[in-house]
Scaffold this motif. Sequence first.
Motif, PDB file in Angstrom:
ATOM      1  N   SER A  10      17.303  16.564  -7.315  1.00 14.58           N
ATOM      2  CA  SER A  10      18.737  16.771  -7.518  1.00 14.58           C
ATOM      3  C   SER A  10      19.228  15.923  -8.692  1.00 14.58           C
ATOM      4  O   SER A  10      18.620  14.906  -9.035  1.00 14.58           O
TER       5      SER A  10
ATOM      6  N   ALA B 187      17.692  20.591  -9.674  1.00 16.46           N
ATOM      7  CA  ALA B 187      18.469  21.504  -8.837  1.00 16.46           C
ATOM      8  C   ALA B 187      19.874  20.973  -8.621  1.00 16.46           C
ATOM      9  O   ALA B 187      20.056  19.902  -8.046  1.00 16.46           O
TER      10      ALA B 187
ATOM     11  N   HIS C 245      21.169  25.301  -6.758  1.00 12.00           N
ATOM     12  CA  HIS C 245      19.756  24.912  -6.643  1.00 12.00           C
ATOM     13  C   HIS C 245      18.973  25.253  -7.904  1.00 12.00           C
ATOM     14  O   HIS C 245      17.772  25.502  -7.849  1.00 12.00           O
TER      15      HIS C 245
END
Length: 123
Positions: free
Chosen positions: A25, A66, A71
Amino acid sequence: MVIQEQVTVIRELLQDAAIHRTTVSFPQIFWLFDEDVAPHDVYDTLEAACVQIADWSTAIYSAVLAKSGSHMPGDGFFDIFRLHREAEYRRIAARAHVRELSLEQRRQMVAFERDRVYSHATR
């Protein structure tokens, strides 16, 4: 500006995600930096880490990034994909500009490149 002392950490994070066929992330990346580091310096450092793993023609490691909502990686990935996967980009999106890509076109590009990255990481 590339923050050299963070390149190795990011490289290892991306490689680990690729080996395990997962994603990273954006907050995971930003947490590695002090709060006062400019976002463009984070992105420059991220790009430097990606290139240390593989050149763009081999594997675009930013594909494992993501965003929480989609995502998928950010627009920078799609720019790199357009330049280094020209035939695949055109097959999916013809001559559409990166900002004009549909969600489905983006998904196809990300899936294509993640497979490539995951394969590269396990070699």
